[in-house]
Scaffold this active site. Structure first.
Site, PDB file in Angstrom:
ATOM      1  N   ASP A  34      13.550  -2.559  -4.608  1.00  0.00           N
ATOM      2  CA  ASP A  34      13.126  -1.794  -5.777  1.00  0.00           C
ATOM      3  C   ASP A  34      13.241  -0.299  -5.542  1.00  0.00           C
ATOM      4  OD1 ASP A  34      12.714  -3.526  -7.802  1.00  0.00           O
ATOM      5  OD2 ASP A  34      10.548  -3.214  -7.947  1.00  0.00           O
ATOM      6  N   ASP A  93       6.611 -10.374   2.647  1.00  0.00           N
ATOM      7  CA  ASP A  93       6.555  -8.935   2.462  1.00  0.00           C
ATOM      8  C   ASP A  93       7.533  -8.275   3.430  1.00  0.00           C
ATOM      9  OD1 ASP A  93       4.837  -8.882   0.425  1.00  0.00           O
ATOM     10  OD2 ASP A  93       3.058  -8.433   1.609  1.00  0.00           O
ATOM     11  N   ASP A 112       7.235  -6.149   5.596  1.00  0.00           N
ATOM     12  CA  ASP A 112       6.812  -5.971   6.987  1.00  0.00           C
ATOM     13  C   ASP A 112       6.311  -7.282   7.584  1.00  0.00           C
ATOM     14  OD1 ASP A 112       4.598  -6.246   5.489  1.00  0.00           O
ATOM     15  OD2 ASP A 112       3.701  -4.323   5.996  1.00  0.00           O
ATOM     16  N   ASP A 157      -0.210 -12.564  -6.969  1.00  0.00           N
ATOM     17  CA  ASP A 157      -0.205 -13.768  -6.145  1.00  0.00           C
ATOM     18  C   ASP A 157      -1.313 -14.740  -6.542  1.00  0.00           C
ATOM     19  OD1 ASP A 157      -2.113 -11.996  -5.319  1.00  0.00           O
ATOM     20  OD2 ASP A 157      -1.147 -11.543  -3.416  1.00  0.00           O
TER      21      ASP A 157
END
Lengths: 780, 886
Positions: A167, A233, A235, A330
């Site tokens: 993004d 994610d 990370d 989520d």
């Protein structure tokens, strides 16, 4: 039969409530409480197992119920004292909230589930898995690591697709009016495309940055077709066995939409960092992932935490992808799918390693988002009203959401004693006998219960500390959600912005203010204790409570006095073998610790040790005994940077090309048991006494450190600046909190669109649990 | 007041901590005083002690009597102001030949002890009497320690101060006669209140206040009626029957020879009706021919034909219908009540009419006093202001304030610590009290709760709840005393003369109220206390209670009638006993048995667990001795004087006085005070008591009270300015903490200690009362009252029903020792519950709570058991619902 079971449960519950609300004499109460405490201690020492666990809970609950009954019926100030009555009612409400949360916690955690390993499926039968890695502005090296690890997962390569959902390089960004921003976006897009190509991943981006992370994921869903979607994610690097350990559950249950695994972090969060507890104390989220999600799993209520999870595409298609009403897409998605009769599984096995926000400011920013998101769901998709949910699923979601009201009771408990100390407002009517027989024993029993249930994943009083640290800022965020439930927007949590200097957080000043107030309260309490014999006894107890609050506030000062991060990359202890070539020498080595930047190793044998010592060159290659394929021999360029007295070497990696990340992924994320060992090392039961002593110690020394940071030190450029008191608007801004890490602010381009999306670290929250009460919480 | 050191630090602190209210231990509910709004402009009286007070008076409602208000500024340096308002009635000599209407006896006797005391009596006057010019005579004797200059006795009728007098009668009884202004007395019940304010001559310690007493001499005290007063002429005025000089109402039951059981039953009912109508707490019935004398009443019950030989009914015409009427007293005969009719049935009807008493009439205060007499009947969940119990507001200048009131709990009240009766205190205290200043609330002389008054700056409160654990109360009569110990440091170097101009220390407002929580209602038997102070289970029994009398000897009949009348008074309603001459079988009804020991069948006594052998051994010779009743013995003047003195000095129930036993003691008792009396030399300084100048006089009570509270608040604000004495506070600290630790230790012990006593009989016992229960209902309750012989039985019964004696009766066996007027009680080994009302859920819950409070071990056991069952059912449930751990 099941009706009979339920009726017997209700019957004995009713009998217990009836007995607990008997207005027996204070002596009988004291004897009962002491007997229960004695029994609890005996149970703790001599009995384990599900039955004794239930007995422990039931006995403790009896005392809690008695306290609540007494508290409601006998301790409110009279109507003739409206000020006291108002304050007293607020305190009572705060206590009742805590008791309600305790009950929810106990229901959720009635019997945390322990699962068998997932069935192993033959390769031919395995479905196509699409791994989605949404990203907003993460650094390329972090993404490379994650993508490499994802790509290296043990799964048939033809059925594993890894997508980077960028993004930060959307069409919108590339065409930004600000030429600098546009240029940066275009460069980012190009670099990441190249990275993906090199690693065999797919780069996806979209036109506009709409609907934040959920929008990003949904945009990707339209372009992929796998049966299973894995969300990671940016990370969150998966371990090699991630899919093997989880995918099998989808074959057991056709209605399964989610397999969630815990989030484990390789670096400390700011509080762990500043209190230096990372290697010793279980992380804050371990109570949630270690106990509560297992508890929820029993009731088919384990929910999606944004990352480290597998989802069934068919289920997502039913709801048109991920829900995006709230900023926590989520949990919202999971709620929606649970309501439609889909099921979820939680696997209590660490299979993904992530990164924590490093500064206190970004930590708070992250919590503000979770808090606001969960409360948005609470308001807009209330689980109690949602059709289709099972009763216990409702309670599970309710507990996870109402947990986030903690800032108010926490602040009430922190400030309540001051009402009496400074203003003489009496908010708790009791005499000393009753206070001992009811309140003191309740505090003890509650502490025992919390420690019994969560002692291995949460040290005593640490919940209070975290609640207080967050509560100071979250209370404002909560109010803004209630005023404008749809207004909060997704804020990206900054990661990897290392603290380079010791110094106070921007957000430190409220903690100093409250600490000062509590210290004043303590001083006045001491003065009044001495000077006003009439209030001595009462003042003693209230003062004790205030001192506990002062200690908590002192520890919090330490938590916001940020220590310099010495490690550029988080380390993970591993047990791997490899060979190091230094010049001509081939040395077998055991690799003991690894990070993205390097590793620590020692020679495998005495002969190798000699060779290592003899080696002249310091640069060479490290060949790793691969987990995946013994034939392939991934290697990394390594340079010995230090030699410890015991002969261990520290080597730094030079990651020059994308393929190096695959090698590093093999080394670092090849063996998931390393993560389990790492976590298990911290999960030692911390008793009440030891925990209290530790907490008091922090309370004594941490304020000293925090105050030392206040004083600029000569020769230290960073500290010659004015004391880092945060800009007021940063904390209490009119619109949503504009939480930016210092790192972000150094990049002006990113300020142009603060309401942007990205991914972030996602462990949910330690919800719903306990509230250990301070030993004096109810004294006034 | 004396702490005027104002450190700058303290000023700061005061500003930050606006108030210093709520110093009381941990009872944290005093209204929040806004003491930080210090009023600096308010002038401070130069001499604080210039406001002499007669505390009792400030409650007076008549506006004219509460005139003087603010002390003018110029008066500050002037000598004490002259009395402003109504000059108290000058004592007058007693009027010879007049008729004295004595006060009825009551639970506290006639003693007003301590620095402040008050007792209130309802007194009934007929319409004719009310319209006459009446006087009230007070005879009293005081302890030698009382300082006349600073002590006064005040007479209040219907809350109107009639007059006061310095207390100086320390050597012999002094009588004072007060004129009652016309219009004060109203037909019907009136409230007569005698209150005292006393100070010690030489000692200012708290302990010394216990030496202070004034004894009202009942023989010399009462309403002085003109000689020609007609007395009671109508049945509507039964309350005006004159009690005798000891406060008892003698009722002579005039029975025919060989009276039959049904005649006696009728007599019992009539005697109860008279006692109830007149609020006589101590009716003493004897049987015999019509009696002479001024006091008491002759009671004739029977068909006209039966009565013919006993009383002359010729003047009332033909009796052909139920008739009940009064024959006024004549010189040779008491007032007589005739209850008659043509037939036996008509007589019964007449008695019924007698029992249906019209609504009581009288002044509001009198009705209040009558309702609170002997105690206010309080039920669970109800509250009452103390002013309705006869307690008055008071500004107190002494060291130990006391106020007391009586409440009557329902007989089936189950006492245990499952709740607290809240005493919501309104009042305040001044600045500068000592560290051990406290309020102590006692229930039947046991300390139930205490509250330290520790704010050096003083405090006023309107609603300061003091929890009295329900376990301190018992079914029946309870006397609750509120004591305020308010010493100051000045008391150490005692200057008695300073008492004359002492500053106010404590404020008590009669808006203080007591509230009962819901109470458990189930009776426990045997418990003589419930019977003696509540008439249970005889009163209100569904089955007609039985009175078992093996012999209808006149002494036994008198004793039985006395006891029955007492039960009726205690229960507040008549009891329709059926007299039987054989022991009733099981379940036939609650049974009262009254007879000399030897009249009882030994087997019966054994069955009822009466220690007959023990008693027989103890009483030995008395069993058969044909003793003359002491009351019939003619006493010499010396003996009478000795008796009176003894009775007065000991506050001894006169009915229990038995001359032979007493005389020796009396002489020694008389000798003792003579040596210690130090007559004040010369004419003591005359103290002029101004009416309560400090009361900002308003006629309206509510406003007046408001003002009082405000005035105290203002005072305290002024004190607050100066009053933060650091040193003082430091000094106060230690003693107080130590006291709390001691309290806690005692409290824990008290929770587990059970009283234990052996059943013992002493040969001094004159009467034994025993109770047992043979089944599970009220119908199976047996109460036996017995004595060595019939004469002693009658005598002892008269002593037993003295309120001071009867309230001591408790346990399953009570022995009355007339010599000391003491009751030796043996607690019941085991008691049974008797269901008295449908067991609602709420009631059952409270009963269970009460029982488990008394048996904490059971509660613990149950709690663990229930927790275990709950745990098991939870485990059973959770194992089988949701997903399972595999």
């Amino acid at each position: 039969m099941s009706t009979l079971r339920f009726l017997s449960f209700l019957l004995f519950g009713a009998v217990a409530v009836a007995l607990a609300t008997q207005p027996v004499s204070v002596q009988a109460q004291l004897v009962t409480s002491l007997a229960v405490i004695f029994l609890l201690a005996a149970l703790w020492k001599f009995a384990r197992g599900a039955e004794s666990r239930q007995l422990f809970i039931a006995l403790a609950l009896f005392v809690v119920l008695r306290y609540v009954y007494w508290r409601i019926t006998a301790t409110l100030p009279p109507f003739s004292d409206p000020v006291g009555l108002t304050c007293g009612s607020i305190l009572l409400a705060a206590e009742l909230y805590c008791v309600a949360m305790l009950f929810l916690t106990l229901i959720v955690n009635a019997e945390p589930l322990t699962r068998e390993p997932a069935p192993q499926i033959e390769d031919e039968a395995l479905p196509v898995v699409d791994v989605l890695v949404p990203s907003y502005d993460e650094d390329g090296s972090i993404l490379a690591m994650t993508l490499a690890a994802a790509k290296s997962m043990d799964y048939p390569a033809d059925r594993l697709n890894v997508f980077l959902l960028d993004d930060g390089g959307t069409d919108q960004k590339c065409a930004d009016p600000d030429p600098q921003t546009a240029e940066r976006a275009r460069a980012r897009r190009a670099a990441l495309q190249e990275l993906c190509n090199a690693l065999g991943c797919y780069y996806l981006t979209r036109e506009r940055n709409e609907h934040a992370k959920a929008g990003n994921l949904n945009a990707a869903l339209s372009q992929i077709s796998g049966d299973i979607v894995v969300v990671l994610d940016a990370d969150h690097a998966p371990f090699r066995s991630f899919l093997r350990e989880t995918i099998g559950y989808f074959f057991e249950d056709d209605r399964l939409f989610l397999v969630q695994t815990p989030h484990v972090f390789l670096n400390p969060d700011p509080i762990e960092q500043n209190l230096r507890t990372f290697r010793r104390m279980p992380s804050e989220n371990e109570m949630f992932y270690g106990v509560t999600q297992r508890g929820l799993d029993k009731w088919n209520a384990a929910f999606f935490c944004g990352s480290a999870a597998l989802l069934r595409r068919a289920a997502l298609d039913e709801t048109d992808g991920f829900s995006g009403v709230s900023v926590t897409e989520d949990c919202e998605t999971a709620l929606e799918l649970h309501a439609r009769g889909w099921t979820s599984v939680y696997v209590d096995k660490p299979l993904v390693a992530g990164l924590q926000p490093e500064s206190f400011v970004s930590f708070i920013g992250q919590r503000v988002r979770w808090c606001q998101g969960m409360l948005q769901i609470f308001l807009l998709r209330n689980p109690l009203l949602k059709r289709g949910l099972e009763p216990l699923q409702r309670l599970g979601y309710l507990s996870s959401m109402s947990f986030w009201f903690f800032p108010f009771p926490r602040l009430v408990f922190m400030l309540a004693p001051l009402a009496f100390i400074l203003f003489d407002v009496k908010i708790f009517v009791s005499n000393i006998e009753e206070a001992i027989a009811y309140t003191a024993t309740y505090v003890v029993v509650n502490a025992m219960l919390q420690n019994y249930l969560f002692g291995s994943v949460r040290w005593p009083w640490v919940s209070e500390l975290y609640e207080y640290c967050q509560g100071v800022f979250l209370s404002k965020a909560i109010l803004s959600v209630f005023l404008r439930p749809r207004s909060p927007s997704f804020e990206v949590t900054a990661k990897g912005s290392a603290q380079r200097q010791d110094g106070l957080s921007e957000f430190a000043w409220p903690f100093f203010a409250i600490y000062g107030l509590l210290a004043l309260g303590a001083a006045v309490a001491v003065y009044r204790c001495v000077a006003e014999p009439g209030v001595r006894q009462l003042m003693f107890f209230v003062g004790l409570w205030n001192v506990f609050n002062l200690v908590t506030a002192g520890v919090a000062l330490g938590a916001v006095a940020e220590r310099r991060r010495r490690e550029a990359h988080p380390h993970l202890p591993i047990e791997r073998r490899g060979a190091l070539t230094l010049g001509e020498a081939h040395i077998r080595v055991a690799i003991e610790e690894v990070s993205a930047g390097g590793c620590r190793l020692r020679a495998a044998t005495d002969a190798d040790a000699k060779a290592l010592t003899a080696a002249k060159a310091s640069e060479g290659r490290l060949f790793i005994d691969s987990c995946a394929d013994a034939a392939s021999c991934p290697s990394l360029s390594a340079r010995i940077v230090s030699v410890a007295p015991d002969g261990r070497r520290t080597a730094a990696f030079a990651l020059s090309q994308p393929q190096d990340y695959l090698a590093l992924a093999d080394l670092m994320y090849g063996d998931a048991t390393a993560l389990e060992r790492f976590q298990a090392a911290r999960r030692k039961h911390k008793g009440i006494v030891a925990g209290t002593v530790q907490f008091l110690w922090w309370g004594a020394i941490e304020p000293l450190r925090a105050f030392a940071y206040l004083r600029p030190r000569a020769g230290d450029p960073a500290l010659r600046e004015p004391p880092p008191f945060a800009d007021l608007s940063t904390i209490f801004g009119r619109r949503q909190p504009r939480l930016r890490s210092p790192a972000q602010e150094r990049i002006p381009a990113q300020e142009t669109n603060p309401a942007q999306e990205t991914n972030s670290t996602e462990e949910r929250t330690p919800p719903a649990t306990e509230r250990k009460r301070s030993s004096t919480d109810e004294k006034i | 007041m004396q702490f005027r050191v104002l450190a700058a630090l303290l000023a700061t602190t005061t500003a930050l901590t606006p108030i210093a209210v709520g110093a009381q231990a941990i009872f944290t509910t005093a209204p929040q005083e806004q003491l930080f709004r210090l009023k600096f402009d308010r002038p401070r009286p130069a001499v604080a002690g210039l406001q002499p007070i007669i505390p009792a008076r400030f409650a007076a409602r008549e506006a004219s009597r509460v005139a003087a208000v603010e002390i003018p500024a110029k008066a500050a340096a002037a000598p004490p102001p002259a009395p402003v308002v109504p000059q108290p009635q000058a004592p007058r000599p007693a009027i010879a030949g007049a008729m004295l209407r004595h006060l009825t006896n009551n639970i506290q006797g006639y003693r007003l002890a301590g620095e402040i005391g008050a007792s209130e009596w309802p007194i009934y006057v007929t319409k004719a009497q009310a319209s006459r010019r009446l006087q009230f005579r007070v005879g009293y004797l005081a302890a030698v320690s009382v300082m006349p200059e600073a002590s006064a006795l005040t007479l209040t009728i219907n809350d109107q101060t009639i007059g006061d007098t310095p207390i100086r009668a320390v050597q012999e009884v002094e009588t004072i006669v007060f004129d009652i202004p016309p219009g004060v007395m109203r037909p019907g019940f009136n409230s007569v209140r005698i209150s005292t304010s006393q100070r010690h001559r030489v000692d200012c310690s708290l302990e010394a206040t216990y030496e202070l007493w004034t004894q009202i001499d009942p023989t010399e005290t009462g309403l002085v009626l003109p000689e020609d007063d007609a007395g009671v002429a109508s049945l509507a005025d039964l309350g005006a029957l004159p009690p005798d000089e000891q406060g008892a109402l003698p009722i002579r039951a005039v029975l025919g020879a060989n009276a039959r059981a049904f005649e006696i039953e009728r007599m019992l009912r009539a005697a109860q009706a008279i006692s109830l109508a007149g609020r006589f707490e101590q009716p003493v019935v004897d049987a015999g021919p019509a009696a002479a004398g001024r006091y008491g009443v002759n009671l004739f019950v029977g068909a006209a034909a039966e009565l013919a030989g006993r009383v002359d009914l010729s003047r009332v015409g033909l009796i052909d219908e139920p008739r009940a009427f009064v024959l006024p007293a004549t010189s040779g005969r008491r007032a007589s009540i005739i209850v008659t009719g043509a037939t036996s049935a008509q007589v019964d009807e007449a008695i019924r009419r007698l029992l249906v008493s019209p609504a009581p009439k009288g002044s509001p205060q009198g009705l209040r006093a009558a309702a609170a007499f002997p105690g206010y009947r309080l039920d669970g969940g109800r509250r009452v202001k103390l002013r309705d119990l006869g307690v008055a507001s008071e500004e107190f200048t002494g060291h130990l304030y006391r106020a007391a009131f009586n409440i009557v709990m329902p007989p089936d009240f189950y006492p245990a610590d499952y709740g607290n009766a809240q005493l919501r205190l309104a009042g305040g205290y001044a600045a500068g009290l000592d560290s051990n200043a406290q309020i102590v609330v006692k229930v039947d002389e046991r300390t139930a709760v205490s509250l330290n008054l520790l704010k050096a700056s003083g405090e006023v409160f309107r609603d300061n709840p003091l929890p009295l654990p329900l376990g301190f109360l018992k079914p029946g009569l309870n006397r609750i005393e509120i004591e305020a110990h308010v010493p100051t440091s000045q008391d150490a170097d005692c200057d008695p003369l300073a008492a004359l101009r002492a500053a106010k220390r404590f404020l008590f407002l009669d808006e203080t109220e007591i509230e009962l929580p819901p109470i458990a209602r189930i009776a426990r038997m045997p418990d003589l206390a419930v019977t003696a102070s509540g008439g249970f289970p005889y009163a209100g029994s569904k089955v007609r209670p039985k009175l078992y009398m093996p012999s209808l000897d006149s002494d036994a009949v008198g004793a039985a009638a006395t006891i029955v009348a007492h039960f009726a008074i205690a229960a507040g309603r008549p009891i329709d006993f059926e007299i039987v001459d054989t022991p009733p079988g099981e379940g036939q009804g609650p049974t009262l048995a009254v007879a000399p020991l030897d009249s009882f069948d030994a087997a019966l006594l054994q069955r009822l667990d009466m220690p007959a052998d023990m008693l027989r051994e103890a009483w030995g010779l008395h069993l058969t001795a044909d003793r003359r009743k002491a009351s019939e013995k003619r006493l010499s003047q010396l003996e009478i004087a000795a008796r009176n003195r003894f009775v007065l000095q000991r506050n001894f129930p006169m009915a229990c006085y038995a001359p032979r036993m007493m005389l020796d003691k009396t002489i020694t008792a008389q000798a003792m005070p003579a040596t210690t009396i130090a007559a004040p030399a010369g004419e003591p300084e005359r103290v002029d008591f101004a009416p309560v100048g400090s009361v900002r006089g308003r006629a309206e009570r509510g406003e007046g009270e408001q003002d009082l509270l405000e005035a105290w608040r203002d005072d305290l604000r002024r004190e607050g300015r100066w009053g933060y004495g650091v040193v003082e506070r430091l000094r106060v600290a230690g003693a107080w903490s130590a006291a709390r630790v001691a309290d806690a230790a005692q409290w824990l012990r008290a929770g587990f200690e059970a009283e234990a006593a052996d059943r013992a009989a002493t040969q001094h016992a004159s009467l034994a009362m025993s109770q047992s229960i043979t089944g599970d209902t009220a119908k199976d309750v047996w109460t036996i009252v017995t004595a060595p012989n019939a004469a002693t039985l009658a005598e002892a019964a008269a002593c037993l029903v003295d309120p001071r004696v009867s309230r001591r009766v408790q346990g399953s066996l009570a022995m009355l020792d007339m010599k000391d007027a003491k009751v030796l009680a043996t607690p019941a080994d085991s008691s049974r519950f008797i269901v008295t009302r449908p067991l609602s859920f709420g009631n059952l819950r409270l009963i269970a709570a009460g029982w488990m409070s008394l048996h904490p071990g059971v509660y613990v056991g149950l709690a663990i058991l229930v927790a275990a069952l709950f745990a098991a059912s939870t485990r059973w449930l959770t194992r089988n619902v949701g997903r399972r751990t595999r």
